[in-house]
Design a protein around this motif. Structure first.
Motif, PDB file in Angstrom:
ATOM      1  N   TYR A 151       0.856  -1.185   0.000  1.00 47.50           N
ATOM      2  CA  TYR A 151       0.000   0.000   0.000  1.00 47.50           C
ATOM      3  C   TYR A 151       0.893   1.236   0.000  1.00 47.50           C
ATOM      4  N   MET A 152       0.912   1.942  -1.126  1.00 48.17           N
ATOM      5  CA  MET A 152       1.762   3.119  -1.293  1.00 48.17           C
ATOM      6  C   MET A 152       0.920   4.382  -1.137  1.00 48.17           C
ATOM      7  N   MET A 153       1.406   5.328  -0.322  1.00 51.34           N
ATOM      8  CA  MET A 153       0.660   6.556  -0.071  1.00 51.34           C
ATOM      9  C   MET A 153       1.533   7.781  -0.301  1.00 51.34           C
ATOM     10  N   GLY A 154       0.876   8.855  -0.689  1.00 52.50           N
ATOM     11  CA  GLY A 154       1.572  10.124  -0.833  1.00 52.50           C
ATOM     12  C   GLY A 154       0.591  11.216  -1.202  1.00 52.50           C
ATOM     13  N   ALA A 155       1.103  12.424  -1.318  1.00 53.11           N
ATOM     14  CA  ALA A 155       0.268  13.547  -1.739  1.00 53.11           C
ATOM     15  C   ALA A 155       0.329  13.659  -3.265  1.00 53.11           C
ATOM     16  N   ASP A 156      -0.132  14.784  -3.780  1.00 51.45           N
ATOM     17  CA  ASP A 156      -0.187  14.939  -5.234  1.00 51.45           C
ATOM     18  C   ASP A 156       1.194  14.869  -5.876  1.00 51.45           C
ATOM     19  N   GLY A 157       2.242  15.161  -5.097  1.00 52.44           N
ATOM     20  CA  GLY A 157       3.599  15.094  -5.631  1.00 52.44           C
ATOM     21  C   GLY A 157       3.985  13.692  -6.066  1.00 52.44           C
ATOM     22  N   LEU A 158       3.484  12.674  -5.373  1.00 53.29           N
ATOM     23  CA  LEU A 158       3.771  11.287  -5.753  1.00 53.29           C
ATOM     24  C   LEU A 158       3.163  10.982  -7.112  1.00 53.29           C
ATOM     25  N   ARG A 159       1.924  11.418  -7.284  1.00 52.72           N
ATOM     26  CA  ARG A 159       1.258  11.199  -8.575  1.00 52.72           C
ATOM     27  C   ARG A 159       1.992  11.921  -9.703  1.00 52.72           C
ATOM     28  N   ALA A 160       2.364  13.168  -9.452  1.00 50.08           N
ATOM     29  CA  ALA A 160       3.066  13.948 -10.475  1.00 50.08           C
ATOM     30  C   ALA A 160       4.400  13.297 -10.831  1.00 50.08           C
ATOM     31  N   LYS A 161       5.090  12.774  -9.827  1.00 47.08           N
ATOM     32  CA  LYS A 161       6.386  12.137 -10.061  1.00 47.08           C
ATOM     33  C   LYS A 161       6.237  10.896 -10.923  1.00 47.08           C
ATOM     34  N   ILE A 162       5.281  10.042 -10.576  1.00 49.96           N
ATOM     35  CA  ILE A 162       5.085   8.808 -11.345  1.00 49.96           C
ATOM     36  C   ILE A 162       4.647   9.131 -12.766  1.00 49.96           C
ATOM     37  N   ASP A 163       3.685  10.049 -12.914  1.00 49.09           N
ATOM     38  CA  ASP A 163       3.205  10.415 -14.252  1.00 49.09           C
ATOM     39  C   ASP A 163       4.335  10.974 -15.112  1.00 49.09           C
ATOM     40  N   ARG A 164       5.149  11.826 -14.506  1.00 52.52           N
ATOM     41  CA  ARG A 164       6.260  12.436 -15.244  1.00 52.52           C
ATOM     42  C   ARG A 164       7.262  11.381 -15.697  1.00 52.52           C
ATOM     43  N   MET A 165       7.586  10.459 -14.794  1.00 55.41           N
ATOM     44  CA  MET A 165       8.565   9.428 -15.122  1.00 55.41           C
ATOM     45  C   MET A 165       8.030   8.437 -16.155  1.00 55.41           C
ATOM     46  N   VAL A 166       6.742   8.140 -16.084  1.00 53.32           N
ATOM     47  CA  VAL A 166       6.139   7.251 -17.085  1.00 53.32           C
ATOM     48  C   VAL A 166       6.155   7.926 -18.450  1.00 53.32           C
ATOM     49  N   GLU A 167       5.801   9.213 -18.466  1.00 53.63           N
ATOM     50  CA  GLU A 167       5.778   9.959 -19.723  1.00 53.63           C
ATOM     51  C   GLU A 167       7.173  10.061 -20.338  1.00 53.63           C
ATOM     52  N   CYS A 168       8.183  10.203 -19.477  1.00 51.96           N
ATOM     53  CA  CYS A 168       9.569  10.286 -19.957  1.00 51.96           C
ATOM     54  C   CYS A 168      10.162   8.907 -20.244  1.00 51.96           C
ATOM     55  N   GLN A 169       9.365   7.876 -20.025  1.00 58.74           N
ATOM     56  CA  GLN A 169       9.779   6.488 -20.250  1.00 58.74           C
ATOM     57  C   GLN A 169      10.996   6.109 -19.406  1.00 58.74           C
ATOM     58  N   LYS A 170      11.010   6.621 -18.177  1.00 60.69           N
ATOM     59  CA  LYS A 170      12.058   6.247 -17.233  1.00 60.69           C
ATOM     60  C   LYS A 170      11.888   4.776 -16.872  1.00 60.69           C
ATOM     61  N   VAL A 171      12.944   4.018 -17.003  1.00 64.33           N
ATOM     62  CA  VAL A 171      12.874   2.574 -16.805  1.00 64.33           C
ATOM     63  C   VAL A 171      12.300   2.230 -15.429  1.00 64.33           C
ATOM     64  N   GLY A 172      11.297   1.390 -15.419  1.00 60.23           N
ATOM     65  CA  GLY A 172      10.751   0.861 -14.175  1.00 60.23           C
ATOM     66  C   GLY A 172       9.450   1.484 -13.718  1.00 60.23           C
ATOM     67  N   TYR A 173       9.204   2.747 -14.053  1.00 63.66           N
ATOM     68  CA  TYR A 173       8.036   3.427 -13.492  1.00 63.66           C
ATOM     69  C   TYR A 173       6.717   2.920 -14.072  1.00 63.66           C
ATOM     70  N   ALA A 174       6.683   2.650 -15.367  1.00 64.86           N
ATOM     71  CA  ALA A 174       5.458   2.108 -15.960  1.00 64.86           C
ATOM     72  C   ALA A 174       5.131   0.750 -15.348  1.00 64.86           C
ATOM     73  N   GLU A 175       6.168  -0.037 -15.108  1.00 60.51           N
ATOM     74  CA  GLU A 175       5.959  -1.356 -14.507  1.00 60.51           C
ATOM     75  C   GLU A 175       5.464  -1.235 -13.067  1.00 60.51           C
ATOM     76  N   ILE A 176       6.059  -0.302 -12.319  1.00 55.01           N
ATOM     77  CA  ILE A 176       5.619  -0.094 -10.936  1.00 55.01           C
ATOM     78  C   ILE A 176       4.154   0.326 -10.905  1.00 55.01           C
ATOM     79  N   PHE A 177       3.806   1.291 -11.753  1.00 56.72           N
ATOM     80  CA  PHE A 177       2.426   1.787 -11.797  1.00 56.72           C
ATOM     81  C   PHE A 177       1.461   0.658 -12.142  1.00 56.72           C
ATOM     82  N   SER A 178       1.851  -0.178 -13.095  1.00 57.33           N
ATOM     83  CA  SER A 178       1.007  -1.309 -13.487  1.00 57.33           C
ATOM     84  C   SER A 178       0.835  -2.294 -12.338  1.00 57.33           C
ATOM     85  N   ARG A 179       1.916  -2.579 -11.638  1.00 59.83           N
ATOM     86  CA  ARG A 179       1.855  -3.556 -10.552  1.00 59.83           C
ATOM     87  C   ARG A 179       1.022  -3.051  -9.373  1.00 59.83           C
ATOM     88  N   TYR A 180       0.931  -1.740  -9.222  1.00 60.48           N
ATOM     89  CA  TYR A 180       0.124  -1.166  -8.147  1.00 60.48           C
ATOM     90  C   TYR A 180      -1.285  -0.792  -8.618  1.00 60.48           C
TER      91      TYR A 180
END
Length: 291
Positions: A200-229
């Motif tokens: 169970y991962m928690m955070g404020a809007d900054g967590l969402r912005a970070k994940i979205d930004r990294m997925v959009e930039c195709q940073k290795v691992g973030y799309a997979e993390i988002f999918s797994r959660y």
């Protein structure tokens, strides 16, 4: 200098925390003390049992307030009900969820309460363990897994233990503070414990912005993390401004009602808080200490 009163408060917290562990040995390991010292503490032996540093360490881990503070009761807010139900589902069914929402609505309080009340669930404040090694060692220690050896041994022991125990849950608060390597290690841990452990991962809007930004930039691992959660973000508060304001004020009212002294003007406390739960605590603390 830790007083005897403070030691007794810590002993009470140790006794309450024991139910979350399968054995005294695991509990002692999680607290960072030897089984013999643990046994002495169970018998109420505090004289020269631990150094002040060890007392403070245990108090910090069990969230024991060493200064005098007002008594505070948990309230059945919408945030409390929503998050506790989600955590229960994650633990029972080994699911993974990301919650991103406003600060100061009771996320951390609920997470700590849930972990305190449920066996095999641990809470990790990621803002205090931002690196890969610190994060994994913290999770391992919370479960009572040894951390004194090589990092890889700690990692493998943790994975083995998570796969062996009954319905473990790891709550990751302030997850947006984690460094990139720590996020990758979370993906590895998820892969190694799939269908065996809830996350169970928690955070404020900054967590969402970070994940979205990294997925959009195709940073290795973030799309997979988002999918797994779960591939989506959970949220408690309404999106519309007027509905959100009403939601926050109602939460403040519920918390103030169960904690304010009898006869106090609940409406005044709520108005001063503007819906912020920390401000509710501050206002009630001023009332009680000024009484």
């Amino acid at each position: 200098m830790i007083s005897e009163t403070q030691k007794q408060r810590i002993l009470e917290a140790i006794a309450a925390n024991r139910k979350n562990y399968p054995s005294d040995a695991k509990h002692a390991s999680a607290l960072g003390i030897s089984p013999s010292v643990y046994n002495g503490l169970k018998k109420g032996q505090t004289e020269k049992a631990l150094s002040d540093a060890n007392w403070v360490n245990i108090a910090r881990r069990l969230d024991v307030n060493l200064r005098e503070s007002i008594k505070w009761k948990g309230a059945q807010t919408e945030t409390f009900k929503y998050i506790s139900l989600q955590m229960e589902a994650c633990q029972e069914r080994s699911l993974s969820v990301i919650l991103c929402d406003l600060p100061n609505i009771g996320k951390t309080y609920t997470a700590r309460w849930y972990v305190h009340e449920h066996r095999n669930a641990v809470y990790v404040d990621c803002s205090q363990v931002k690196t890969k090694r610190a994060l994994v060692k913290k999770i391992a220690k919370e479960f009572g897994v040894g951390t004194s050896g090589k990092y890889q041994d700690t990692y493998e022991d943790l994975v083995y233990y998570l796969r062996s125990m009954e319905r473990p849950l790891v709550v990751l608060d302030e997850a947006g503070d984690l460094q990139y390597e720590a996020f990758l290690e979370l993906k590895a841990l998820w892969n190694a414990t799939e269908m065996c452990c809830g996350w169970y991962m928690m955070g404020a809007d900054g967590l969402r912005a970070k994940i979205d930004r990294m997925v959009e930039c195709q940073k290795v691992g973030y799309a997979e993390i988002f999918s797994r959660y779960g591939g989506k973000y959970s949220k408690v508060t309404p999106d519309q401004a007027d509905e959100r304001k009403a939601f926050l004020l109602e939460q403040a009212r519920v918390v103030a009602t169960v904690n304010a002294p009898k006869g106090m003007d609940i409406g005044q406390i709520v108005r001063k808080s503007s819906g912020g739960l920390r401000r509710v605590y501050t206002e009630i603390e001023k009332i009680k200490k000024g009484a």
